[in-house]
Design a protein around this motif. Structure first.
Motif, PDB file in Angstrom:
ATOM      1  N   PRO A   1       0.735  -1.334   0.015  1.00 25.58           N
ATOM      2  CA  PRO A   1      -0.174   0.144   0.180  1.00 25.58           C
ATOM      3  C   PRO A   1       0.866   1.344  -0.074  1.00 25.58           C
ATOM      4  O   PRO A   1       1.957   1.381   0.636  1.00 25.58           O
ATOM      5  CB  PRO A   1      -0.738  -0.211   1.324  1.00 25.58           C
ATOM      6  CG  PRO A   1      -0.734  -1.686   1.460  1.00 25.58           C
ATOM      7  CD  PRO A   1       0.392  -2.018   1.087  1.00 25.58           C
ATOM      8  N   GLY A   2       0.419   2.114  -0.889  1.00 23.15           N
ATOM      9  CA  GLY A   2       1.157   3.497  -0.986  1.00 23.15           C
ATOM     10  C   GLY A   2       2.094   3.398  -2.268  1.00 23.15           C
ATOM     11  O   GLY A   2       2.560   4.592  -2.608  1.00 23.15           O
TER      12      GLY A   2
ATOM     13  N   GLN B   1      -2.095   4.388  -7.099  1.00 23.10           N
ATOM     14  CA  GLN B   1      -1.479   4.033  -5.863  1.00 23.10           C
ATOM     15  C   GLN B   1      -2.198   2.594  -5.506  1.00 23.10           C
ATOM     16  O   GLN B   1      -3.400   2.536  -5.414  1.00 23.10           O
ATOM     17  CB  GLN B   1      -1.610   4.936  -4.835  1.00 23.10           C
ATOM     18  CG  GLN B   1      -1.251   4.885  -3.420  1.00 23.10           C
ATOM     19  CD  GLN B   1      -1.579   5.884  -2.690  1.00 23.10           C
ATOM     20  OE1 GLN B   1      -2.865   6.394  -2.270  1.00 23.10           O
ATOM     21  NE2 GLN B   1      -0.636   6.516  -2.098  1.00 23.10           N
TER      22      GLN B   1
ATOM     23  N   GLN C   1      -3.622   0.164  -3.121  1.00 32.77           N
ATOM     24  CA  GLN C   1      -4.219  -0.031  -1.974  1.00 32.77           C
ATOM     25  C   GLN C   1      -4.280  -1.130  -1.054  1.00 32.77           C
ATOM     26  O   GLN C   1      -3.988  -1.309   0.187  1.00 32.77           O
ATOM     27  CB  GLN C   1      -5.976   0.337  -2.308  1.00 32.77           C
ATOM     28  CG  GLN C   1      -6.211   1.471  -3.210  1.00 32.77           C
ATOM     29  CD  GLN C   1      -5.965   2.997  -2.192  1.00 32.77           C
ATOM     30  OE1 GLN C   1      -6.530   2.947  -1.234  1.00 32.77           O
ATOM     31  NE2 GLN C   1      -5.058   3.543  -2.830  1.00 32.77           N
ATOM     32  N   SER C   2      -4.075  -2.386  -1.627  1.00 35.24           N
ATOM     33  CA  SER C   2      -3.952  -3.638  -1.069  1.00 35.24           C
ATOM     34  C   SER C   2      -3.172  -4.789  -2.021  1.00 35.24           C
ATOM     35  O   SER C   2      -3.173  -4.413  -3.193  1.00 35.24           O
ATOM     36  CB  SER C   2      -5.028  -4.148  -0.476  1.00 35.24           C
ATOM     37  OG  SER C   2      -5.998  -4.470  -1.552  1.00 35.24           O
TER      38      SER C   2
ATOM     39  N   THR D   1      -5.321  -4.316  -5.425  1.00 36.73           N
ATOM     40  CA  THR D   1      -6.259  -3.158  -5.657  1.00 36.73           C
ATOM     41  C   THR D   1      -5.506  -2.055  -5.944  1.00 36.73           C
ATOM     42  O   THR D   1      -4.641  -1.609  -5.160  1.00 36.73           O
ATOM     43  CB  THR D   1      -7.290  -3.039  -4.460  1.00 36.73           C
ATOM     44  OG1 THR D   1      -7.713  -4.283  -4.274  1.00 36.73           O
ATOM     45  CG2 THR D   1      -8.283  -2.216  -4.692  1.00 36.73           C
ATOM     46  N   VAL D   2      -5.702  -1.181  -6.961  1.00 37.91           N
ATOM     47  CA  VAL D   2      -4.914  -0.049  -7.317  1.00 37.91           C
ATOM     48  C   VAL D   2      -5.873   0.881  -7.657  1.00 37.91           C
ATOM     49  O   VAL D   2      -6.967   0.709  -8.170  1.00 37.91           O
ATOM     50  CB  VAL D   2      -4.092  -0.142  -8.575  1.00 37.91           C
ATOM     51  CG1 VAL D   2      -3.338   1.006  -8.695  1.00 37.91           C
ATOM     52  CG2 VAL D   2      -3.211  -1.319  -8.308  1.00 37.91           C
ATOM     53  N   ASN D   3      -5.613   2.254  -7.157  1.00 43.43           N
ATOM     54  CA  ASN D   3      -6.722   3.319  -7.283  1.00 43.43           C
ATOM     55  C   ASN D   3      -5.955   4.220  -8.403  1.00 43.43           C
ATOM     56  O   ASN D   3      -5.054   4.793  -8.030  1.00 43.43           O
ATOM     57  CB  ASN D   3      -7.012   4.144  -5.991  1.00 43.43           C
ATOM     58  CG  ASN D   3      -7.981   5.242  -6.105  1.00 43.43           C
ATOM     59  OD1 ASN D   3      -8.581   5.225  -7.146  1.00 43.43           O
ATOM     60  ND2 ASN D   3      -7.959   6.151  -5.251  1.00 43.43           N
TER      61      ASN D   3
ATOM     62  N   LYS E   1     -10.647   2.561  -8.783  1.00 48.87           N
ATOM     63  CA  LYS E   1     -10.300   1.449  -8.091  1.00 48.87           C
ATOM     64  C   LYS E   1     -10.163   0.253  -9.164  1.00 48.87           C
ATOM     65  O   LYS E   1     -11.360  -0.120  -9.433  1.00 48.87           O
ATOM     66  CB  LYS E   1     -10.662   1.085  -6.978  1.00 48.87           C
ATOM     67  CG  LYS E   1     -10.400   2.067  -5.852  1.00 48.87           C
ATOM     68  CD  LYS E   1     -10.920   1.550  -4.426  1.00 48.87           C
ATOM     69  CE  LYS E   1     -10.236   2.570  -3.344  1.00 48.87           C
ATOM     70  NZ  LYS E   1     -10.734   2.157  -2.087  1.00 48.87           N
TER      71      LYS E   1
END
Length: 60
Positions: A10-11, A26, A28-29, A36-38, A44
């Motif tokens: 994450p990040g 970014q 997310q998990s 999971t990417v935003n 997402k």
């Protein structure tokens, strides 16, 4: 799968090589090979890192 795919955390910032119009994303998990990417322009998205090698974005 890339050697670093399991290390995505994450990040971290990434790009999808097949979808450049999505912009930067970014993480997310990262659970069980599903990341999971935003993304800036796609929102997402869940990506199977066994099928897509995300490009790391290194900002200087």
């Amino acid at each position: 799968m890339s050697g670093y795919g399991s290390m995505l955390a994450p990040g971290m910032l990434v790009r999808h090589p097949g979808q450049p119009d999505w912009g930067r994303g970014q993480v997310q998990s990262n659970i069980g090979g599903k990341v999971t990417v935003n993304f800036e322009h796609a929102g997402k998205v869940v990506i199977d890192i066994a099928r897509v090698e995300l490009d790391l974005v290194v900002e200087t």
